[in-house]
Write a protein that holds these residues in place. Structure first.
Motif, PDB file in Angstrom:
ATOM      1  N   ALA A 193      16.652  93.504   2.191  1.00  0.00           N
ATOM      2  CA  ALA A 193      17.031  92.112   2.385  1.00  0.00           C
ATOM      3  C   ALA A 193      18.507  92.037   2.730  1.00  0.00           C
ATOM      4  O   ALA A 193      19.328  92.675   2.067  1.00  0.00           O
ATOM      5  N   PRO A 194      18.877  91.308   3.775  1.00  0.00           N
ATOM      6  CA  PRO A 194      20.282  91.272   4.188  1.00  0.00           C
ATOM      7  C   PRO A 194      21.185  90.746   3.076  1.00  0.00           C
ATOM      8  O   PRO A 194      20.941  89.699   2.511  1.00  0.00           O
ATOM      9  N   ALA A 195      22.177  91.514   2.749  1.00  0.00           N
ATOM     10  CA  ALA A 195      23.145  91.101   1.738  1.00  0.00           C
ATOM     11  C   ALA A 195      24.539  91.025   2.341  1.00  0.00           C
ATOM     12  O   ALA A 195      25.439  90.472   1.735  1.00  0.00           O
ATOM     13  N   ARG A 196      24.705  91.594   3.533  1.00  0.00           N
ATOM     14  CA  ARG A 196      26.009  91.623   4.180  1.00  0.00           C
ATOM     15  C   ARG A 196      25.857  91.118   5.601  1.00  0.00           C
ATOM     16  O   ARG A 196      24.782  91.155   6.186  1.00  0.00           O
ATOM     17  N   ARG A 197      26.957  90.637   6.159  1.00  0.00           N
ATOM     18  CA  ARG A 197      26.921  90.030   7.492  1.00  0.00           C
ATOM     19  C   ARG A 197      27.760  90.836   8.478  1.00  0.00           C
ATOM     20  O   ARG A 197      28.833  91.327   8.124  1.00  0.00           O
ATOM     21  N   ALA A 198      27.271  90.922   9.692  1.00  0.00           N
ATOM     22  CA  ALA A 198      27.990  91.607  10.763  1.00  0.00           C
ATOM     23  C   ALA A 198      27.899  90.787  12.033  1.00  0.00           C
ATOM     24  O   ALA A 198      26.902  90.093  12.270  1.00  0.00           O
ATOM     25  N   VAL A 199      28.953  90.863  12.848  1.00  0.00           N
ATOM     26  CA  VAL A 199      28.934  90.301  14.195  1.00  0.00           C
ATOM     27  C   VAL A 199      29.118  91.460  15.166  1.00  0.00           C
ATOM     28  O   VAL A 199      30.056  92.255  15.020  1.00  0.00           O
ATOM     29  N   VAL A 200      28.216  91.581  16.126  1.00  0.00           N
ATOM     30  CA  VAL A 200      28.293  92.610  17.153  1.00  0.00           C
ATOM     31  C   VAL A 200      28.659  91.939  18.469  1.00  0.00           C
ATOM     32  O   VAL A 200      27.968  91.019  18.912  1.00  0.00           O
ATOM     33  N   ASP A 203      31.325  90.434   7.091  1.00  0.00           N
ATOM     34  CA  ASP A 203      31.989  91.543   6.416  1.00  0.00           C
ATOM     35  C   ASP A 203      32.611  92.496   7.427  1.00  0.00           C
ATOM     36  O   ASP A 203      33.645  93.102   7.159  1.00  0.00           O
ATOM     37  N   VAL A 204      31.961  92.646   8.577  1.00  0.00           N
ATOM     38  CA  VAL A 204      32.440  93.584   9.587  1.00  0.00           C
ATOM     39  C   VAL A 204      32.112  93.048  10.968  1.00  0.00           C
ATOM     40  O   VAL A 204      31.104  92.368  11.168  1.00  0.00           O
ATOM     41  N   VAL A 205      33.006  93.327  11.925  1.00  0.00           N
ATOM     42  CA  VAL A 205      32.808  92.983  13.336  1.00  0.00           C
ATOM     43  C   VAL A 205      32.855  94.273  14.140  1.00  0.00           C
ATOM     44  O   VAL A 205      33.805  95.052  14.012  1.00  0.00           O
ATOM     45  N   VAL A 206      31.834  94.502  14.937  1.00  0.00           N
ATOM     46  CA  VAL A 206      31.820  95.612  15.892  1.00  0.00           C
ATOM     47  C   VAL A 206      32.183  94.998  17.233  1.00  0.00           C
ATOM     48  O   VAL A 206      31.426  94.195  17.792  1.00  0.00           O
ATOM     49  N   LEU A 207      33.342  95.367  17.761  1.00  0.00           N
ATOM     50  CA  LEU A 207      33.969  94.620  18.852  1.00  0.00           C
ATOM     51  C   LEU A 207      34.283  95.513  20.043  1.00  0.00           C
ATOM     52  O   LEU A 207      35.107  96.426  19.948  1.00  0.00           O
ATOM     53  N   ASP A 208      33.622  95.229  21.173  1.00  0.00           N
ATOM     54  CA  ASP A 208      33.941  95.913  22.422  1.00  0.00           C
ATOM     55  C   ASP A 208      35.266  95.370  22.959  1.00  0.00           C
ATOM     56  O   ASP A 208      35.552  94.177  22.843  1.00  0.00           O
ATOM     57  N   LEU A 209      36.083  96.229  23.531  1.00  0.00           N
ATOM     58  CA  LEU A 209      37.372  95.777  24.066  1.00  0.00           C
ATOM     59  C   LEU A 209      37.237  95.138  25.433  1.00  0.00           C
ATOM     60  O   LEU A 209      38.003  94.244  25.786  1.00  0.00           O
ATOM     61  N   GLY A 210      36.268  95.587  26.248  1.00  0.00           N
ATOM     62  CA  GLY A 210      36.112  95.054  27.592  1.00  0.00           C
ATOM     63  C   GLY A 210      35.174  93.872  27.611  1.00  0.00           C
ATOM     64  O   GLY A 210      33.971  94.026  27.835  1.00  0.00           O
ATOM     65  N   LEU A 211      35.699  92.664  27.390  1.00  0.00           N
ATOM     66  CA  LEU A 211      34.876  91.463  27.283  1.00  0.00           C
ATOM     67  C   LEU A 211      35.307  90.420  28.306  1.00  0.00           C
ATOM     68  O   LEU A 211      36.494  90.322  28.635  1.00  0.00           O
ATOM     69  N   PRO A 212      34.377  89.593  28.778  1.00  0.00           N
ATOM     70  CA  PRO A 212      34.754  88.451  29.613  1.00  0.00           C
ATOM     71  C   PRO A 212      35.301  87.312  28.765  1.00  0.00           C
ATOM     72  O   PRO A 212      35.027  87.218  27.568  1.00  0.00           O
ATOM     73  N   GLY A 213      36.080  86.457  29.407  1.00  0.00           N
ATOM     74  CA  GLY A 213      36.630  85.296  28.711  1.00  0.00           C
ATOM     75  C   GLY A 213      37.931  85.609  28.000  1.00  0.00           C
ATOM     76  O   GLY A 213      38.995  85.135  28.386  1.00  0.00           O
ATOM     77  N   ALA A 270      44.043  86.091  12.529  1.00  0.00           N
ATOM     78  CA  ALA A 270      44.792  84.915  12.081  1.00  0.00           C
ATOM     79  C   ALA A 270      44.059  84.158  10.985  1.00  0.00           C
ATOM     80  O   ALA A 270      44.678  83.382  10.254  1.00  0.00           O
ATOM     81  N   PHE A 271      42.730  84.397  10.834  1.00  0.00           N
ATOM     82  CA  PHE A 271      41.992  83.644   9.820  1.00  0.00           C
ATOM     83  C   PHE A 271      40.987  84.471   9.034  1.00  0.00           C
ATOM     84  O   PHE A 271      40.333  83.945   8.132  1.00  0.00           O
ATOM     85  N   SER A 272      40.835  85.752   9.329  1.00  0.00           N
ATOM     86  CA  SER A 272      39.821  86.555   8.651  1.00  0.00           C
ATOM     87  C   SER A 272      40.353  87.945   8.322  1.00  0.00           C
ATOM     88  O   SER A 272      41.110  88.530   9.103  1.00  0.00           O
ATOM     89  N   ASP A 273      39.920  88.473   7.160  1.00  0.00           N
ATOM     90  CA  ASP A 273      40.274  89.852   6.812  1.00  0.00           C
ATOM     91  C   ASP A 273      39.050  90.758   6.883  1.00  0.00           C
ATOM     92  O   ASP A 273      38.996  91.797   6.236  1.00  0.00           O
ATOM     93  N   CYS A 274      38.042  90.358   7.681  1.00  0.00           N
ATOM     94  CA  CYS A 274      36.863  91.208   7.851  1.00  0.00           C
ATOM     95  C   CYS A 274      37.274  92.545   8.457  1.00  0.00           C
ATOM     96  O   CYS A 274      38.312  92.663   9.119  1.00  0.00           O
ATOM     97  N   TYR A 275      36.455  93.550   8.226  1.00  0.00           N
ATOM     98  CA  TYR A 275      36.705  94.829   8.872  1.00  0.00           C
ATOM     99  C   TYR A 275      36.367  94.722  10.357  1.00  0.00           C
ATOM    100  O   TYR A 275      35.377  94.077  10.739  1.00  0.00           O
ATOM    101  N   VAL A 276      37.180  95.349  11.195  1.00  0.00           N
ATOM    102  CA  VAL A 276      36.949  95.329  12.647  1.00  0.00           C
ATOM    103  C   VAL A 276      36.897  96.764  13.147  1.00  0.00           C
ATOM    104  O   VAL A 276      37.844  97.539  12.976  1.00  0.00           O
ATOM    105  N   LEU A 277      35.760  97.112  13.734  1.00  0.00           N
ATOM    106  CA  LEU A 277      35.579  98.417  14.371  1.00  0.00           C
ATOM    107  C   LEU A 277      35.504  98.173  15.866  1.00  0.00           C
ATOM    108  O   LEU A 277      34.596  97.488  16.350  1.00  0.00           O
TER     109      LEU A 277
END
Length: 240
Positions: free
Chosen positions: A10-17, A58-68, A80-87
């Motif tokens: 069951a999801p207990a943690r959140r991620a943004v890809v 909790d964590v963001v998996v972030l590509d560097l080559g993005l549009p916008g 500026a507003f979050s201390d989530c982990y960034v990979l």
């Protein structure tokens, strides 16, 4: 390439890809979901910033080559507003580009092409560093001179003024403050902050120390708090 089959917790943690390659984002999301994450996928820079605001991951998996907005600017805005982990994920193998990602506030990075299992392992290493360290509800405050490090509240004050640090910057400073007489090598700081399971370029320590010094008001000429020990690494306290 698809994630291995099997039951998910069951999801207990959140991620943004965040990746403009939707198939790759789906693969990464699938692996993270198998590890118990609730995952949101987005594919451009502005959507990434909004997703982090809305989900408080909790964590963001972030590509560097993005549009916008490119990934570096996304990372700066998120910090500026979050201390989530960034990979950060980058197709740029040059050292300068990976260091730019760390300088923007990322905690770790992977260069494409990468193994999704390695990515999950890196995320696992980050997640083993909790927001609040285990231990008693009260613990001695650490520091040197007018610099005070509160390991329980995870706060740093310089001359009574709160210093805004990222999680990784705080963890580096707390490791130095826990043993102020010790000169830490890069490897020793990696083990203290990222853990013995981390694999990567140990020079990322230098980038985090650089940003930590800027926030503390240190300069190359006057190292009041984080001192370089030539041939070894770093220690807390002024040079002699």
């Amino acid at each position: 390439m698809t994630p291995p089959a099997g039951p998910s917790a069951a999801p207990a943690r959140r991620a943004v890809v965040v990746d403009d390659e939707a198939p790759l984002a789906r693969i990464v999301a699938g692996y993270l979901e198998r590890e118990g994450f609730a995952v949101r996928q987005v594919h451009d820079g502005p959507a990434a910033v909004e997703a982090v605001r809305e989900t408080d991951p909790d964590v963001v998996v972030l590509d560097l080559g993005l549009p916008g907005l490119d990934g570096l600017e996304v990372c700066r805005r998120v910090r500026a507003f979050s201390d989530c982990y960034v990979l950060v994920l980058t197709a740029r193998a040059e050292e300068a580009d990976t260091l730019l990602g760390l300088a923007a506030g990322a905690d770790d990075y992977l260069t494409k092409p990468f193994s999704p299992r390695e990515l999950v392992a890196r995320v696992g290493v980050l997640m083993r560093r909790p927001r609040r360290p285990p231990g008693p509800a009260t613990a001695p405050r650490l520091g040197v001179g007018d610099l005070v490090v509160d390991p329980v509240g995870r706060e740093v004050r310089r001359d009574g003024v709160l210093v805004d640090l990222t999680r990784t910057e705080f963890d580096v400073l707390a490791a130095l403050a826990a043993e102020p007489a010790r000169a830490f090598s890069r490897h020793a700081l990696v083990e203290a902050v990222w853990g013995p399971g981390w694999v990567g370029d140990e020079h990322l320590v230098d980038v985090h120390v650089l940003h930590l010094r800027r926030k503390l008001g240190d300069t190359a000429e006057e190292q009041r708090y984080v001192r370089t020990v030539r041939g070894v690494g770093y220690r807390l306290g002024p040079g002699r």
